[in-house]
Design a protein around this motif. Structure first.
Motif, PDB file in Angstrom:
ATOM      1  N   GLY A 121       0.805  -1.216   0.000  1.00 14.00           N
ATOM      2  CA  GLY A 121       0.000   0.000   0.000  1.00 14.00           C
ATOM      3  C   GLY A 121       0.835   1.261   0.000  1.00 14.00           C
ATOM      4  O   GLY A 121       0.664   2.145  -0.853  1.00 14.00           O
ATOM      5  N   LEU A 122       1.747   1.379   0.954  1.00 14.21           N
ATOM      6  CA  LEU A 122       2.603   2.566   1.028  1.00 14.21           C
ATOM      7  C   LEU A 122       3.579   2.636  -0.148  1.00 14.21           C
ATOM      8  O   LEU A 122       3.908   3.717  -0.633  1.00 14.21           O
ATOM      9  CB  LEU A 122       3.379   2.585   2.342  1.00 14.21           C
ATOM     10  N   SER A 123       4.035   1.488  -0.601  1.00 10.23           N
ATOM     11  CA  SER A 123       4.954   1.460  -1.749  1.00 10.23           C
ATOM     12  C   SER A 123       4.289   2.090  -2.967  1.00 10.23           C
ATOM     13  O   SER A 123       4.879   2.941  -3.653  1.00 10.23           O
ATOM     14  CB  SER A 123       5.377   0.021  -2.063  1.00 10.23           C
ATOM     15  N   LYS A 124       3.064   1.692  -3.237  1.00  7.00           N
ATOM     16  CA  LYS A 124       2.333   2.243  -4.375  1.00  7.00           C
ATOM     17  C   LYS A 124       2.072   3.730  -4.180  1.00  7.00           C
ATOM     18  O   LYS A 124       2.190   4.524  -5.123  1.00  7.00           O
ATOM     19  CB  LYS A 124       1.013   1.493  -4.557  1.00  7.00           C
ATOM     20  N   LEU A 125       1.734   4.118  -2.954  1.00  2.00           N
ATOM     21  CA  LEU A 125       1.442   5.519  -2.652  1.00  2.00           C
ATOM     22  C   LEU A 125       2.651   6.403  -2.930  1.00  2.00           C
ATOM     23  O   LEU A 125       2.512   7.568  -3.306  1.00  2.00           O
ATOM     24  CB  LEU A 125       1.020   5.641  -1.188  1.00  2.00           C
ATOM     25  N   TYR A 126       3.857   5.846  -2.766  1.00  4.84           N
ATOM     26  CA  TYR A 126       5.092   6.611  -2.967  1.00  4.84           C
ATOM     27  C   TYR A 126       5.780   6.285  -4.292  1.00  4.84           C
ATOM     28  O   TYR A 126       6.976   6.531  -4.459  1.00  4.84           O
ATOM     29  CB  TYR A 126       6.033   6.398  -1.787  1.00  4.84           C
ATOM     30  N   GLY A 127       5.022   5.744  -5.215  1.00  2.00           N
ATOM     31  CA  GLY A 127       5.535   5.544  -6.570  1.00  2.00           C
ATOM     32  C   GLY A 127       6.528   4.414  -6.723  1.00  2.00           C
ATOM     33  O   GLY A 127       7.303   4.389  -7.689  1.00  2.00           O
ATOM     34  N   MET A 128       6.506   3.453  -5.793  1.00  3.93           N
ATOM     35  CA  MET A 128       7.425   2.321  -5.880  1.00  3.93           C
ATOM     36  C   MET A 128       6.676   1.063  -6.292  1.00  3.93           C
ATOM     37  O   MET A 128       5.463   0.942  -6.101  1.00  3.93           O
ATOM     38  CB  MET A 128       8.123   2.098  -4.536  1.00  3.93           C
ATOM     39  N   GLN A 129       7.409   0.134  -6.842  1.00  6.53           N
ATOM     40  CA  GLN A 129       6.840  -1.153  -7.224  1.00  6.53           C
ATOM     41  C   GLN A 129       7.089  -2.154  -6.106  1.00  6.53           C
ATOM     42  O   GLN A 129       8.173  -2.189  -5.523  1.00  6.53           O
ATOM     43  CB  GLN A 129       7.469  -1.636  -8.537  1.00  6.53           C
ATOM     44  N   CYS A 130       6.081  -2.969  -5.817  1.00  8.30           N
ATOM     45  CA  CYS A 130       6.187  -3.948  -4.743  1.00  8.30           C
ATOM     46  C   CYS A 130       5.783  -5.313  -5.283  1.00  8.30           C
ATOM     47  O   CYS A 130       4.703  -5.470  -5.853  1.00  8.30           O
ATOM     48  CB  CYS A 130       5.287  -3.546  -3.573  1.00  8.30           C
ATOM     49  N   LYS A 131       6.655  -6.288  -5.089  1.00  8.57           N
ATOM     50  CA  LYS A 131       6.386  -7.639  -5.581  1.00  8.57           C
ATOM     51  C   LYS A 131       6.480  -8.630  -4.421  1.00  8.57           C
ATOM     52  O   LYS A 131       7.518  -8.755  -3.780  1.00  8.57           O
ATOM     53  CB  LYS A 131       7.402  -8.019  -6.666  1.00  8.57           C
ATOM     54  N   GLY A 132       5.378  -9.318  -4.142  1.00  3.13           N
ATOM     55  CA  GLY A 132       5.387 -10.313  -3.078  1.00  3.13           C
ATOM     56  C   GLY A 132       6.216 -11.528  -3.470  1.00  3.13           C
ATOM     57  O   GLY A 132       6.043 -12.069  -4.565  1.00  3.13           O
ATOM     58  N   LEU A 133       7.102 -11.946  -2.606  1.00  7.77           N
ATOM     59  CA  LEU A 133       7.995 -13.067  -2.894  1.00  7.77           C
ATOM     60  C   LEU A 133       7.673 -14.308  -2.061  1.00  7.77           C
ATOM     61  O   LEU A 133       8.318 -15.340  -2.230  1.00  7.77           O
ATOM     62  CB  LEU A 133       9.453 -12.664  -2.641  1.00  7.77           C
ATOM     63  N   GLY A 134       6.676 -14.183  -1.181  1.00  7.79           N
ATOM     64  CA  GLY A 134       6.357 -15.314  -0.322  1.00  7.79           C
ATOM     65  C   GLY A 134       7.551 -15.711   0.516  1.00  7.79           C
ATOM     66  O   GLY A 134       8.212 -14.869   1.125  1.00  7.79           O
ATOM     67  N   MET A 135       7.866 -17.010   0.506  1.00  2.00           N
ATOM     68  CA  MET A 135       9.026 -17.529   1.247  1.00  2.00           C
ATOM     69  C   MET A 135      10.130 -18.011   0.297  1.00  2.00           C
ATOM     70  O   MET A 135      10.951 -18.850   0.666  1.00  2.00           O
ATOM     71  CB  MET A 135       8.576 -18.684   2.145  1.00  2.00           C
ATOM     72  N   ASP A 136      10.131 -17.497  -0.913  1.00  2.29           N
ATOM     73  CA  ASP A 136      11.061 -17.950  -1.948  1.00  2.29           C
ATOM     74  C   ASP A 136      12.462 -17.368  -1.721  1.00  2.29           C
ATOM     75  O   ASP A 136      12.734 -16.215  -2.044  1.00  2.29           O
ATOM     76  CB  ASP A 136      10.532 -17.531  -3.321  1.00  2.29           C
ATOM     77  N   LYS A 137      13.352 -18.182  -1.184  1.00  2.00           N
ATOM     78  CA  LYS A 137      14.712 -17.739  -0.871  1.00  2.00           C
ATOM     79  C   LYS A 137      15.460 -17.293  -2.123  1.00  2.00           C
ATOM     80  O   LYS A 137      16.168 -16.266  -2.104  1.00  2.00           O
ATOM     81  CB  LYS A 137      15.490 -18.858  -0.179  1.00  2.00           C
ATOM     82  N   ASP A 138      15.341 -18.046  -3.217  1.00  2.00           N
ATOM     83  CA  ASP A 138      16.055 -17.689  -4.446  1.00  2.00           C
ATOM     84  C   ASP A 138      15.590 -16.337  -4.979  1.00  2.00           C
ATOM     85  O   ASP A 138      16.397 -15.542  -5.469  1.00  2.00           O
ATOM     86  CB  ASP A 138      15.844 -18.768  -5.510  1.00  2.00           C
ATOM     87  N   ALA A 139      14.278 -16.081  -4.884  1.00  2.00           N
ATOM     88  CA  ALA A 139      13.742 -14.803  -5.357  1.00  2.00           C
ATOM     89  C   ALA A 139      14.229 -13.654  -4.490  1.00  2.00           C
ATOM     90  O   ALA A 139      14.528 -12.563  -4.996  1.00  2.00           O
ATOM     91  CB  ALA A 139      12.209 -14.851  -5.363  1.00  2.00           C
ATOM     92  N   VAL A 140      14.345 -13.886  -3.193  1.00  2.00           N
ATOM     93  CA  VAL A 140      14.852 -12.860  -2.279  1.00  2.00           C
ATOM     94  C   VAL A 140      16.303 -12.534  -2.614  1.00  2.00           C
ATOM     95  O   VAL A 140      16.690 -11.365  -2.717  1.00  2.00           O
ATOM     96  CB  VAL A 140      14.739 -13.331  -0.811  1.00  2.00           C
ATOM     97  N   GLU A 141      17.101 -13.570  -2.818  1.00  2.05           N
ATOM     98  CA  GLU A 141      18.517 -13.354  -3.147  1.00  2.05           C
ATOM     99  C   GLU A 141      18.671 -12.634  -4.479  1.00  2.05           C
ATOM    100  O   GLU A 141      19.493 -11.718  -4.612  1.00  2.05           O
ATOM    101  CB  GLU A 141      19.247 -14.699  -3.199  1.00  2.05           C
ATOM    102  N   LYS A 142      17.877 -13.012  -5.460  1.00  6.79           N
ATOM    103  CA  LYS A 142      17.939 -12.371  -6.775  1.00  6.79           C
ATOM    104  C   LYS A 142      17.603 -10.882  -6.667  1.00  6.79           C
ATOM    105  O   LYS A 142      18.255 -10.035  -7.285  1.00  6.79           O
ATOM    106  CB  LYS A 142      16.976 -13.064  -7.739  1.00  6.79           C
ATOM    107  N   ALA A 143      16.594 -10.570  -5.866  1.00  3.92           N
ATOM    108  CA  ALA A 143      16.196  -9.169  -5.687  1.00  3.92           C
ATOM    109  C   ALA A 143      17.317  -8.363  -5.047  1.00  3.92           C
ATOM    110  O   ALA A 143      17.636  -7.253  -5.493  1.00  3.92           O
ATOM    111  CB  ALA A 143      14.934  -9.093  -4.822  1.00  3.92           C
ATOM    112  N   LEU A 144      17.946  -8.914  -4.030  1.00  2.81           N
ATOM    113  CA  LEU A 144      19.017  -8.212  -3.335  1.00  2.81           C
ATOM    114  C   LEU A 144      20.216  -7.987  -4.244  1.00  2.81           C
ATOM    115  O   LEU A 144      20.833  -6.924  -4.222  1.00  2.81           O
ATOM    116  CB  LEU A 144      19.430  -8.984  -2.083  1.00  2.81           C
ATOM    117  N   ARG A 145      20.547  -8.972  -5.046  1.00  2.13           N
ATOM    118  CA  ARG A 145      21.692  -8.832  -5.949  1.00  2.13           C
ATOM    119  C   ARG A 145      21.396  -7.847  -7.075  1.00  2.13           C
ATOM    120  O   ARG A 145      22.311  -7.341  -7.722  1.00  2.13           O
ATOM    121  CB  ARG A 145      22.090 -10.197  -6.505  1.00  2.13           C
ATOM    122  N   ALA A 146      20.113  -7.573  -7.310  1.00  3.14           N
ATOM    123  CA  ALA A 146      19.732  -6.569  -8.303  1.00  3.14           C
ATOM    124  C   ALA A 146      19.713  -5.168  -7.707  1.00  3.14           C
ATOM    125  O   ALA A 146      19.429  -4.192  -8.406  1.00  3.14           O
ATOM    126  CB  ALA A 146      18.357  -6.905  -8.877  1.00  3.14           C
TER     127      ALA A 146
END
Length: 249
Positions: A121-146
């Motif tokens: 909610g706040l991310s959208k309000l401030y013009g940011m994109q928000c993507k739910g990753l659930g509990m996906d460790k690989d997706a979390v690591e990929k996001a951080l490395r990006a």
């Protein structure tokens, strides 16, 4: 019986040796330059982004309210989003204002804390994109490395007894992560096992959680023209070859 080789034969042999030397030298230089070009290309393709973290702490706003509570006691959600906002945009966040907006939009319930929807909610309000990753460790690591921060809703464990929002900011090595804990400077200074952090994510989280990748729309950058780089490399090799020919002549 011995034969004296003719002068023309000796001159021919010398010319052949020079030509062989030029070919070997050119091949060596070509291999070296091709290796350097390939190295540059590989480095450009694998380089990861580093997020410049701007940190906020809930305790920095004594007496400031979020609903019927205080930011220090219950404002971890908006404060975590503020960390993401300032780190990604370089702009200063107004944490008390963000807390008021969270309450106004129904993302905070007095006595219960922030709903999980406060992050998207706040991310959208401030013009940011928000993507739910659930509990996906690989997706979390990929996001951080990006170079994208990841808001995490932590369950009982090292960070909280009930629930607490923090921000994963970057990877350290293969399986370590730095965390901006908006409720603790001491925990922020530590380095954590990503596997352990994932295991402590809040079970039953909704709105895409308990881990959310936050990013901003980046201007499209022109892809490096690797074909042109290779052509430029060939031009350099031809120039070296011509120089060798002049020296040999």
């Amino acid at each position: 019986m011995y034969y004296v080789k003719s002068r023309s034969y000796l001159e021919g042999t010398m010319r052949l040796n020079k030509m062989t030397g030029r070919v070997i030298a050119t091949m060596g230089i070509a291999a070296m330059m091709m290796t350097q070009t390939a190295g540059v290309m590989a480095a450009e393709q694998t380089e990861s982004k580093q997020l410049k973290v701007v940190y906020y702490n809930q305790a920095d706003y004594p007496g400031k309210k979020i609903g019927g509570s205080t930011i220090q006691a219950a404002g971890c959600g908006p404060t975590a989003v503020a960390v993401c906002y300032s780190s990604l945009t370089g702009k200063k966040a107004d944490v008390p204002k963000m807390c008021k907006q969270a309450y106004k939009h129904g993302w905070y319930y007095t006595g219960q804390g922030c709903s999980h929807s406060v992050v998207p909610g706040l991310s959208k309000l401030y013009g940011m994109q928000c993507k739910g990753l659930g509990m996906d460790k690989d997706a979390v690591e990929k996001a951080l490395r990006a170079g994208h921060p990841v808001v995490a809703l932590m369950g009982p464990g090292d960070f909280t007894k009930n629930g607490h929002f923090v921000v994963l900011t970057r990877m350290v090595g293969k399986d370590k992560v730095k965390i901006a804990d908006v409720g603790s400077r001491a925990r922020t200074a530590e380095t954590w096992s990503l596997k352990k952090v994932i295991r402590q994510g809040k079970e039953g989280a909704n709105a895409g959680g308990p881990f959310w990748e936050i990013s901003v729309k980046e201007e499209k950058q022109e892809e490096p023209d690797y074909k042109q780089k290779m052509l430029d490399g060939h031009k350099n090799i031809d120039a070296v070859t011509n120089a060798i020919d002049k020296i040999a002549d």
